[in-house]
Design an enzyme around this catalytic site. Structure first.
Site, PDB file in Angstrom:
ATOM      1  N   MET A 194       0.826  -1.201   0.000  1.00 50.09           N
ATOM      2  CA  MET A 194       0.000   0.000   0.000  1.00 50.09           C
ATOM      3  C   MET A 194       0.863   1.255   0.000  1.00 50.09           C
ATOM      4  O   MET A 194       0.591   2.197  -0.748  1.00 50.09           O
ATOM      5  CB  MET A 194      -0.926   0.005   1.226  1.00 50.09           C
ATOM      6  CG  MET A 194      -1.951  -1.094   1.225  1.00 50.09           C
ATOM      7  SD  MET A 194      -3.010  -1.092  -0.234  1.00 50.09           S
ATOM      8  CE  MET A 194      -4.077   0.294   0.088  1.00 50.09           C
TER       9      MET A 194
ATOM     10  N   ASP B 207      10.664   3.278   5.871  1.00 44.31           N
ATOM     11  CA  ASP B 207      10.350   1.938   6.388  1.00 44.31           C
ATOM     12  C   ASP B 207      11.434   1.574   7.390  1.00 44.31           C
ATOM     13  O   ASP B 207      12.373   2.354   7.610  1.00 44.31           O
ATOM     14  CB  ASP B 207      10.260   0.923   5.222  1.00 44.31           C
ATOM     15  CG  ASP B 207       9.435  -0.301   5.593  1.00 44.31           C
ATOM     16  OD1 ASP B 207       9.865  -1.070   6.469  1.00 44.31           O
ATOM     17  OD2 ASP B 207       8.343  -0.504   5.005  1.00 44.31           O
TER      18      ASP B 207
ATOM     19  N   VAL C  78       1.890   1.238   7.809  1.00 48.26           N
ATOM     20  CA  VAL C  78       2.725   0.138   8.324  1.00 48.26           C
ATOM     21  C   VAL C  78       1.819  -1.060   8.630  1.00 48.26           C
ATOM     22  O   VAL C  78       0.614  -1.020   8.380  1.00 48.26           O
ATOM     23  CB  VAL C  78       3.531   0.563   9.584  1.00 48.26           C
ATOM     24  CG1 VAL C  78       4.383   1.781   9.282  1.00 48.26           C
ATOM     25  CG2 VAL C  78       2.620   0.830  10.772  1.00 48.26           C
ATOM     26  N   VAL C  79       2.407  -2.094   9.189  1.00 48.99           N
ATOM     27  CA  VAL C  79       1.641  -3.318   9.471  1.00 48.99           C
ATOM     28  C   VAL C  79       0.389  -3.017  10.296  1.00 48.99           C
ATOM     29  O   VAL C  79       0.382  -2.086  11.100  1.00 48.99           O
ATOM     30  CB  VAL C  79       2.490  -4.364  10.223  1.00 48.99           C
ATOM     31  CG1 VAL C  79       3.393  -5.092   9.272  1.00 48.99           C
ATOM     32  CG2 VAL C  79       3.267  -3.711  11.355  1.00 48.99           C
ATOM     33  N   GLU C  80      -0.604  -3.857  10.120  1.00 49.31           N
ATOM     34  CA  GLU C  80      -1.902  -3.612  10.764  1.00 49.31           C
ATOM     35  C   GLU C  80      -1.867  -4.039  12.241  1.00 49.31           C
ATOM     36  O   GLU C  80      -2.507  -5.032  12.629  1.00 49.31           O
ATOM     37  CB  GLU C  80      -2.970  -4.383   9.958  1.00 49.31           C
ATOM     38  CG  GLU C  80      -4.411  -4.091  10.343  1.00 49.31           C
ATOM     39  CD  GLU C  80      -4.926  -2.751   9.856  1.00 49.31           C
ATOM     40  OE1 GLU C  80      -4.122  -1.841   9.605  1.00 49.31           O
ATOM     41  OE2 GLU C  80      -6.154  -2.616   9.748  1.00 49.31           O
TER      42      GLU C  80
ATOM     43  N   SER D 128      -7.154  -0.468   7.635  1.00 46.56           N
ATOM     44  CA  SER D 128      -8.446  -0.879   7.087  1.00 46.56           C
ATOM     45  C   SER D 128      -9.356  -1.423   8.171  1.00 46.56           C
ATOM     46  O   SER D 128     -10.546  -1.603   7.923  1.00 46.56           O
ATOM     47  CB  SER D 128      -8.269  -1.893   5.962  1.00 46.56           C
ATOM     48  OG  SER D 128      -7.223  -2.770   6.242  1.00 46.56           O
TER      49      SER D 128
ATOM     50  N   HIS E  52      -8.216   5.935   3.963  1.00 42.64           N
ATOM     51  CA  HIS E  52      -8.232   4.515   3.625  1.00 42.64           C
ATOM     52  C   HIS E  52      -8.291   4.299   2.113  1.00 42.64           C
ATOM     53  O   HIS E  52      -9.360   4.398   1.496  1.00 42.64           O
ATOM     54  CB  HIS E  52      -9.433   3.843   4.327  1.00 42.64           C
ATOM     55  CG  HIS E  52      -9.496   2.369   4.096  1.00 42.64           C
ATOM     56  ND1 HIS E  52     -10.675   1.677   4.057  1.00 42.64           N
ATOM     57  CD2 HIS E  52      -8.511   1.459   3.875  1.00 42.64           C
ATOM     58  CE1 HIS E  52     -10.418   0.400   3.825  1.00 42.64           C
ATOM     59  NE2 HIS E  52      -9.124   0.249   3.710  1.00 42.64           N
TER      60      HIS E  52
ATOM     61  N   GLU F  59     -11.701   6.274   1.525  1.00 45.37           N
ATOM     62  CA  GLU F  59     -12.571   6.614   2.653  1.00 45.37           C
ATOM     63  C   GLU F  59     -11.778   7.538   3.576  1.00 45.37           C
ATOM     64  O   GLU F  59     -10.646   7.216   3.955  1.00 45.37           O
ATOM     65  CB  GLU F  59     -12.946   5.355   3.445  1.00 45.37           C
ATOM     66  CG  GLU F  59     -13.933   4.458   2.724  1.00 45.37           C
ATOM     67  CD  GLU F  59     -14.260   3.189   3.533  1.00 45.37           C
ATOM     68  OE1 GLU F  59     -15.369   2.682   3.364  1.00 45.37           O
ATOM     69  OE2 GLU F  59     -13.408   2.721   4.306  1.00 45.37           O
TER      70      GLU F  59
ATOM     71  N   ASN G  96     -15.730  -2.037   3.794  1.00 45.13           N
ATOM     72  CA  ASN G  96     -15.355  -3.381   4.238  1.00 45.13           C
ATOM     73  C   ASN G  96     -16.419  -3.990   5.140  1.00 45.13           C
ATOM     74  O   ASN G  96     -16.620  -5.198   5.152  1.00 45.13           O
ATOM     75  CB  ASN G  96     -13.997  -3.359   4.946  1.00 45.13           C
ATOM     76  CG  ASN G  96     -12.869  -3.190   3.940  1.00 45.13           C
ATOM     77  OD1 ASN G  96     -13.091  -3.317   2.739  1.00 45.13           O
ATOM     78  ND2 ASN G  96     -11.681  -2.895   4.416  1.00 45.13           N
TER      79      ASN G  96
HETATM   80  P1  NAD Z   1       2.691  -4.697   4.058  1.00 41.97           P
HETATM   81  O1  NAD Z   1       2.950  -5.765   5.045  1.00 41.97           O
HETATM   82  O2  NAD Z   1       2.867  -4.974   2.602  1.00 41.97           O
HETATM   83  O3  NAD Z   1       3.619  -3.442   4.401  1.00 41.97           O
HETATM   84  C1  NAD Z   1       3.804  -2.957   5.690  1.00 41.97           C
HETATM   85  C2  NAD Z   1       5.178  -2.286   5.748  1.00 41.97           C
HETATM   86  O4  NAD Z   1       5.306  -1.611   6.970  1.00 41.97           O
HETATM   87  C3  NAD Z   1       6.333  -3.264   5.646  1.00 41.97           C
HETATM   88  O5  NAD Z   1       7.181  -2.892   4.605  1.00 41.97           O
HETATM   89  C4  NAD Z   1       7.046  -3.127   6.981  1.00 41.97           C
HETATM   90  O6  NAD Z   1       8.440  -3.273   6.893  1.00 41.97           O
HETATM   91  C5  NAD Z   1       6.662  -1.729   7.356  1.00 41.97           C
HETATM   92  N1  NAD Z   1       6.798  -1.425   8.768  1.00 41.97           N
HETATM   93  C6  NAD Z   1       6.540  -2.207   9.832  1.00 41.97           C
HETATM   94  N2  NAD Z   1       6.804  -1.530  10.964  1.00 41.97           N
HETATM   95  C7  NAD Z   1       7.245  -0.309  10.618  1.00 41.97           C
HETATM   96  C8  NAD Z   1       7.674   0.832  11.334  1.00 41.97           C
HETATM   97  N3  NAD Z   1       7.704   0.842  12.655  1.00 41.97           N
HETATM   98  N4  NAD Z   1       8.031   1.923  10.642  1.00 41.97           N
HETATM   99  C9  NAD Z   1       8.011   1.924   9.298  1.00 41.97           C
HETATM  100  N5  NAD Z   1       7.614   0.869   8.580  1.00 41.97           N
HETATM  101  C10 NAD Z   1       7.235  -0.234   9.225  1.00 41.97           C
HETATM  102  O7  NAD Z   1       1.230  -4.173   4.355  1.00 41.97           O
HETATM  103  P2  NAD Z   1       0.217  -3.425   3.381  1.00 41.97           P
HETATM  104  O8  NAD Z   1      -0.640  -4.412   2.719  1.00 41.97           O
HETATM  105  O9  NAD Z   1       0.936  -2.428   2.575  1.00 41.97           O
HETATM  106  O10 NAD Z   1      -0.712  -2.678   4.452  1.00 41.97           O
HETATM  107  C11 NAD Z   1      -0.294  -1.538   5.133  1.00 41.97           C
HETATM  108  C12 NAD Z   1      -1.486  -0.896   5.803  1.00 41.97           C
HETATM  109  O11 NAD Z   1      -2.477  -0.610   4.826  1.00 41.97           O
HETATM  110  C13 NAD Z   1      -2.167  -1.754   6.844  1.00 41.97           C
HETATM  111  O12 NAD Z   1      -2.633  -0.928   7.865  1.00 41.97           O
HETATM  112  C14 NAD Z   1      -3.326  -2.360   6.091  1.00 41.97           C
HETATM  113  O13 NAD Z   1      -4.399  -2.718   6.909  1.00 41.97           O
HETATM  114  C15 NAD Z   1      -3.715  -1.210   5.200  1.00 41.97           C
HETATM  115  N6  NAD Z   1      -4.456  -1.576   3.982  1.00 41.97           N
HETATM  116  C16 NAD Z   1      -4.078  -2.656   3.254  1.00 41.97           C
HETATM  117  C17 NAD Z   1      -4.795  -2.960   2.107  1.00 41.97           C
HETATM  118  C18 NAD Z   1      -4.387  -4.116   1.236  1.00 41.97           C
HETATM  119  O14 NAD Z   1      -5.125  -4.451   0.301  1.00 41.97           O
HETATM  120  N7  NAD Z   1      -3.235  -4.717   1.459  1.00 41.97           N
HETATM  121  C19 NAD Z   1      -5.875  -2.167   1.718  1.00 41.97           C
HETATM  122  C20 NAD Z   1      -6.204  -1.059   2.487  1.00 41.97           C
HETATM  123  C21 NAD Z   1      -5.482  -0.769   3.618  1.00 41.97           C
END
Ligand code: NAD
Length: 737
Positions: free
Chosen positions: A339, A358, A415-417, A444, A465, A477, A515
């Site tokens: 994302m 990151d 970042v991670v959820e 999300s 979002h 959103e 969602n």
């Molecule tokens: P992902 O796992 O691909 O990426 C998360 C990144 O965050 C990783 O590169 C990780 O190294 C990094 N990270 C972890 N801790 C960190 C920190 N302390 N500082 C900086 N970076 C850090 O996840 P994603 O799919 O890109 O999702 C990211 C966010 O977006 C989540 O909150 C998720 O719920 C939301 N989201 C995802 C989607 C989807 O379809 N994947 C859709 C909408 C929203």
């Protein structure tokens, strides 16, 4: 400039120079774009008569049709006027409106002097049809210039001569590309297909287009014959009757494959073109007018127009009462995952410098590579020139520390959820940015209000979002927390619009809008699987309804682990009615991950879908023999579960209006646009009938189908969702009536 007695300059107005060149200029002082409203068309009628009269004595020897606006020629007909005709349900009125536009443009086409449309910037719909009625078209070389006929996207056809003249000018195959998709073309393509005769440098456009008209006035006659088809296949396909018949048959097949025949407009366009082959322009125009009458009264057209207005409204704002947007000059994205990389790409694509941060080198490299691959794709599809892609990619930088983040006007956390990680990251961001900067989270499923508790300035914080894949999905959103201030909402919304996306403002709550609603449908699909129904058949029923993909495919796309996590969050929040179906729980634990792992309901290899995997049932602890479900019942169980939840969302004040639900579902899930949106669909069926069906499901399937109190109320009162919750922009949960 000629003025009326009142001192007002008419729009359009005509000035004739001593050298015999008339300049017919469109410039609506009250709008940013020129629009062919009824008033403008009436004025055009007068001006064309003046021009015709001036040709008599030889005072007018060439006519240049131009715009007084730098960024656009004519953006098209007035969609509100089209909607008024659609709402009247009067097909004769629609056909008459088409005939009167055709007659006006025919008078331009029949002027005894050469005519030139000077296209600078956007030229769409009626603007393009006017240009097609001219003898010559010149345009500027700006990358933003677009020429198109988007009518099909509104469920109609170009009926002021566009469907008739375009194939005659550029050949059948090139014309179908524009007419059937509604997508505008850039200058290079317009030149290549022969839609424009000359491309002039933007800086000298005024002088050079005038020079061109002077050349014509002086008797020059640059070649204006239609483009001759290239190559043997081109000459056969565009240039012979059997070739054209073949092209039309293939196009019809493609349209049916793409739309399942649910959109009448592209089929009608093909019919009009086929009917016009070998016939006069006048006969073809009459077919156009008749088709306009038929299409405009179709429910699909009504729904597409309805959505058009919703989208325009959502992009205009205001989004928060009393708020003022702060310009965003620089952005930062924390988390360079899928994302984060996607968000950075969209920002850079729209000219905003963006810093990615990151905690891992590989992640930063991955985020940059992801963004680059999207730019590469755009170059491959000729959406972007290689140099522009390079320049825009150059706006993205990345690193492991907060360098560059402090200068950002807006930071998106992706970042991670995980709540603990997000809170830490948000507090770190707040410590380095200026006090006016806006911080947003792309979560999300986590609570925006809880995250805000980690911040000293919660007013400057909200959810933003995006949906994946970010460069494709149009919805964002904006989640307004309890403490989010109006300026923050306005700032994010203005940025979303600048990014070419559609904002919908919601309140905080599990799953926000999209969602939460979609979760109900996916879980219902799980219950249908529990009952032994065939997964592939479920997908077929869903796509037959018009959804872009069925529930099993969608779960594969989302990823089974993520779907499971989202399902648990919703179940925790809403209990019984969102209790995950047993098959989905089992799948979540089966090790199958969906597309990203190569195995889900379907098998995947090298990015391709390899077909449904029947062994998935064993992983769900279910027999492999499946039953074929009843399509109407499956459709209703899934769609009406969503309607019921949408009613609760309105009750809870998560969004303001039925329009927000409809836009969210169309833009965020691909809910079929020709149905106008989820609640428009419910309104069409009538809340009373919807309630009856939901009550029957409750009786046979259990309390998860307990009707939402709001639905019961509407049914009793004989009201509709859109009637009771009309589009009102501003503050969700506060202005709903
Ligand atoms: P992902 O796992 O691909 O990426 C998360 C990144 O965050 C990783 O590169 C990780 O190294 C990094 N990270 C972890 N801790 C960190 C920190 N302390 N500082 C900086 N970076 C850090 O996840 P994603 O799919 O890109 O999702 C990211 C966010 O977006 C989540 O909150 C998720 O719920 C939301 N989201 C995802 C989607 C989807 O379809 N994947 C859709 C909408 C929203």
């Amino acid at each position: 400039m000629p003025r009326l007695d009142s001192g007002i300059i008419p729009n359009p107005c005509l000035e004739v120079d001593a050298d015999g060149v008339g300049r017919l200029t469109f410039d609506d002082r009250d709008r940013t774009h020129n629009v062919l409203t009824e008033e403008v068309l009436r004025s055009l009628d007068v001006v064309v008569a003046e021009a015709a009269a001036a040709t008599d004595g030889g005072a007018l020897r060439a006519l240049l049709i131009r715009s007084g606006k730098a960024g656009s020629f004519i953006a098209g007909a007035d969609v509100r006027a089209i909607s008024a005709v659609a709402e009247s349900g009067d097909r004769h009125r629609a056909a008459e409106a088409a005939r009167s536009g055709q007659a006006l443009f025919a008078r331009i086409a029949a002027l005894p002097v050469p005519t030139v449309a000077a296209i600078r910037g956007v030229c769409l719909g009626g603007g393009t049809e006017l240009a097609l009625a001219c003898d010559y078209r010149v345009c500027d070389d700006d990358d933003r210039t677009r020429i198109g006929l988007p009518e099909v996207q509104l469920g109609i056809l170009p009926a002021w001569g566009g469907t008739t003249r375009l194939p005659r000018l550029v050949g059948l195959r090139a014309a179908l590309g524009l007419l059937l998709t509604g997508k505008p073309v850039r200058v290079s393509k317009a030149r290549r297909i022969g839609l424009v005769h000359r491309v002039l440098p933007r800086r000298q456009f005024e002088e050079r287009s005038l020079e061109f008209a002077r050349e014509l006035a002086a008797g020059g006659r640059p070649n204006r014959t239609a483009r001759t088809p290239r190559g043997i296949s081109g000459r056969i396909l565009d240039g012979t009757a059997p070739g054209r018949a073949l092209v039309l048959r293939a196009a019809r097949k493609r349209v049916l494959g793409r739309t399942g025949g649910r959109y009448p407009a592209p089929l009608k366009i093909l019919e009009v073109i086929r009917g016009g082959l070998g016939r006069s322009v006048a006969a073809n125009l009459e077919l156009e007018a008749g088709a306009a009458g038929e299409l405009i009264v179709s429910p699909q057209c009504g729904n597409l127009l309805f959505l058009f207005h919703l989208r325009e409204g959502a992009r205009k704002g205001p989004w928060a009462a009393g708020g003022r947007a702060v310009p965003v000059r620089r952005m930062a994205v924390i988390g360079a995952g899928h994302m984060g990389g996607g968000i950075a790409q969209v920002a850079a694509y729209n000219g905003i410098p963006v810093r990615i941060k990151d905690v891992r080198h590989e992640a930063v490299a991955g985020g940059l590579a992801h963004a680059r691959s999207i730019f590469d794709g755009a170059v491959k599809r000729r959406r972007l020139k290689p140099r522009d892609a390079r320049d825009r990619m150059g706006l993205i930088s990345g690193g492991l520390d907060y360098a560059g983040v402090g200068q950002a006007d807006l930071v998106v956390e992706a970042v991670v959820e995980r709540m603990d990680v997000k809170k830490t990251v948000l507090a770190e961001v707040e410590a380095v940015v200026g006090s006016a900067a806006v911080i947003a989270t792309n979560t999300s499923s986590l609570s925006v209000d809880e995250m805000a508790s980690a911040l000293a300035r919660p007013g400057r914080f909200a959810g933003m979002h995006f949906f994946g894949p970010v460069h494709r999905m149009p919805l964002v959103e904006i989640v307004r927390g309890e403490k989010t201030d109006s300026d923050t909402v306005e700032t994010i919304a203005a940025l979303v619009v600048r990014m070419g996306k559609v904002p919908v403002v919601t309140r905080d709550g599990p799953g926000f809008l999209v969602n939460r609603v979609l979760g109900l449908a996916l879980n219902e699909a799980g219950h249908l699987l529990d009952e032994g129904n065939d997964g592939k058949a479920l997908d077929g029923i869903w796509t037959d309804f018009g959804m872009p993909m069925g529930p099993c495919r969608l779960i594969d796309e989302v990823g089974m682990d993520i779907a499971r996590h989202a399902g648990d969050t919703l179940a925790e929040a809403f209990g019984e009615r969102m209790e995950p179906a047993a098959s989905l729980v089992a799948l979540g634990e089966s090790g199958r991950l969906g597309r990203k792992g190569g195995r889900g309901f379907y098998l995947y290899a090298a990015g391709q879908t390899k077909g449904f995997d029947p062994t998935v049932y064993a992983d769900m602890g279910q027999p492999s023999r499946r039953s074929t479900p009843d399509p109407a019942r499956v459709r209703d169980r899934m769609v009406l579960a969503m309607v019921n939840e949408a009613a609760r969302i309105l009750e809870d004040g998560i969004v303001n209006s039925a329009a927000d639900v409809d836009l969210g579902m169309v833009m965020g899930t691909g809910f079929p646009p020709f149905r106008g949106g989820l609640l428009r669909y419910a309104d069409d069926r009538g809340p009373k009938e919807v309630l009856k069906a939901i009550e029957a499901f409750r009786d046979s399937l259990g309390p998860r189908f307990r009707p939402a109190p709001l639905l019961t109320e509407l049914a009793k009162a004989g009201e509709t969702f859109h009637g009771a919750f009309p589009a009102a922009r501003g503050d969700p949960g506060r202005t709903a009536t």
